[in-house]
Design a protein around this motif. Structure first.
Motif, PDB file in Angstrom:
ATOM      1  N   ARG A 107      -8.863  -0.800   1.514  1.00 41.61           N
ATOM      2  CA  ARG A 107      -8.283  -2.124   1.291  1.00 41.61           C
ATOM      3  C   ARG A 107      -7.629  -2.694   2.535  1.00 41.61           C
ATOM      4  O   ARG A 107      -7.838  -3.853   2.885  1.00 41.61           O
ATOM      5  CB  ARG A 107      -7.248  -2.040   0.160  1.00 41.61           C
ATOM      6  N   GLU A 141       2.669   1.663  -3.450  1.00 43.57           N
ATOM      7  CA  GLU A 141       1.739   2.127  -4.485  1.00 43.57           C
ATOM      8  C   GLU A 141       1.392   3.601  -4.277  1.00 43.57           C
ATOM      9  O   GLU A 141       1.338   4.379  -5.241  1.00 43.57           O
ATOM     10  CB  GLU A 141       0.468   1.280  -4.470  1.00 43.57           C
ATOM     11  N   SER A 142       1.151   3.985  -3.041  1.00 43.09           N
ATOM     12  CA  SER A 142       0.792   5.369  -2.744  1.00 43.09           C
ATOM     13  C   SER A 142       1.947   6.318  -3.046  1.00 43.09           C
ATOM     14  O   SER A 142       1.732   7.437  -3.544  1.00 43.09           O
ATOM     15  CB  SER A 142       0.372   5.507  -1.285  1.00 43.09           C
ATOM     16  N   SER A 155       0.829  -1.204   0.000  1.00 43.83           N
ATOM     17  CA  SER A 155       0.000   0.000   0.000  1.00 43.83           C
ATOM     18  C   SER A 155       0.861   1.250   0.000  1.00 43.83           C
ATOM     19  O   SER A 155       0.597   2.209  -0.741  1.00 43.83           O
ATOM     20  CB  SER A 155      -0.928  -0.013   1.218  1.00 43.83           C
ATOM     21  N   GLN A 156       1.896   1.251   0.835  1.00 40.46           N
ATOM     22  CA  GLN A 156       2.777   2.412   0.915  1.00 40.46           C
ATOM     23  C   GLN A 156       3.556   2.625  -0.386  1.00 40.46           C
ATOM     24  O   GLN A 156       3.715   3.758  -0.851  1.00 40.46           O
ATOM     25  CB  GLN A 156       3.753   2.252   2.077  1.00 40.46           C
ATOM     26  N   GLN A 199      -6.577   2.812  -0.575  1.00 44.74           N
ATOM     27  CA  GLN A 199      -5.706   2.058   0.313  1.00 44.74           C
ATOM     28  C   GLN A 199      -6.308   1.916   1.707  1.00 44.74           C
ATOM     29  O   GLN A 199      -6.119   0.903   2.376  1.00 44.74           O
ATOM     30  CB  GLN A 199      -4.326   2.722   0.385  1.00 44.74           C
TER      31      GLN A 199
END
Length: 211
Positions: free
Chosen positions: A104, A73-74, A70-71, A101
């Motif tokens: 998710r 992708e962000s 998540s991190q 995120q």
């Protein structure tokens, strides 16, 4: 002779890992952190528990892997966002990714912390997660400074600036994910929040597109 798609997936380590993470994300979405077990992930992904243990020591490692992903992708999203429209436009563009995120996996982080306690820190993967979070913070901070420069907006020189922005973005993300403001148009809430956050981090007397 061509191998079947199933055989190719089972023979591909990255594909197996991807299947595991996708299955875990689906389980988290349906039943929260309590629904995440090695057995349930194996059943959902169509693999065996033994196969999953080849990649993840336990369910915590799966959850941490999703947080790291998540991190990453962000961070990529933030780095790719345009700066030309200024700070408020940048923050408004960050929020949709944060909502995705948060829905998710992010929303379950407090539950993970409560269930696992301080023992969750005794893992190398948590160090990797912290590093991924640090890179996201750096990318967002740099983007804010660059966007402010583009519109000639001086920002507050305060160590709390980034945390204020992140807290605001997460607050909006949580509100939209949980539909806590059904009477509001999501785009209106995003625009209002982005403008309010921008005003909050601008130096006193600053002028710009949101001022």
């Amino acid at each position: 002779m061509k191998e079947s798609s199933t055989k190719s997936v089972y023979g591909d380590a990255e594909a197996r890992r991807r299947m595991t993470l996708d299955a875990a994300a689906a389980l988290l979405d349906e039943g929260g952190y309590a629904a995440l077990t090695i057995r349930s992930v194996a059943q959902r992904s169509g693999t065996s528990t033994g196969l999953i243990y080849q990649y993840f020591a336990d369910k915590q490692e799966i959850f941490i892997a999703l947080l790291i992903e998540s991190q990453i992708e962000s961070t990529a999203v933030v780095e790719a966002l345009p700066r030309e429209e200024g700070v408020a436009a940048l923050i408004a563009a960050v929020i949709p990714q944060s909502v995705r995120q948060w829905a998710r996996v992010g929303r379950l982080t407090p539950t993970w912390a409560t269930v696992e306690g301080d023992a969750r820190y005794d893992r190398a993967s948590v160090t990797e997660l912290r590093e991924a979070s640090r890179r996201y913070d750096e990318a967002l901070h740099a983007a804010l400074i660059e966007a402010a420069a583009k519109e000639g907006r001086p920002l507050r020189e305060d160590s709390a600036l980034l945390r204020f922005v992140v807290a605001g973005v997460i607050g909006v993300s949580e509100t939209l994910t949980n539909n806590w403001a059904p009477h509001l148009d999501p785009s209106d809430l995003v625009a209002f929040a982005a403008d309010a956050i921008t005003r909050g981090i601008s130096a006193p007397g600053a002028t710009g597109r949101s001022a």
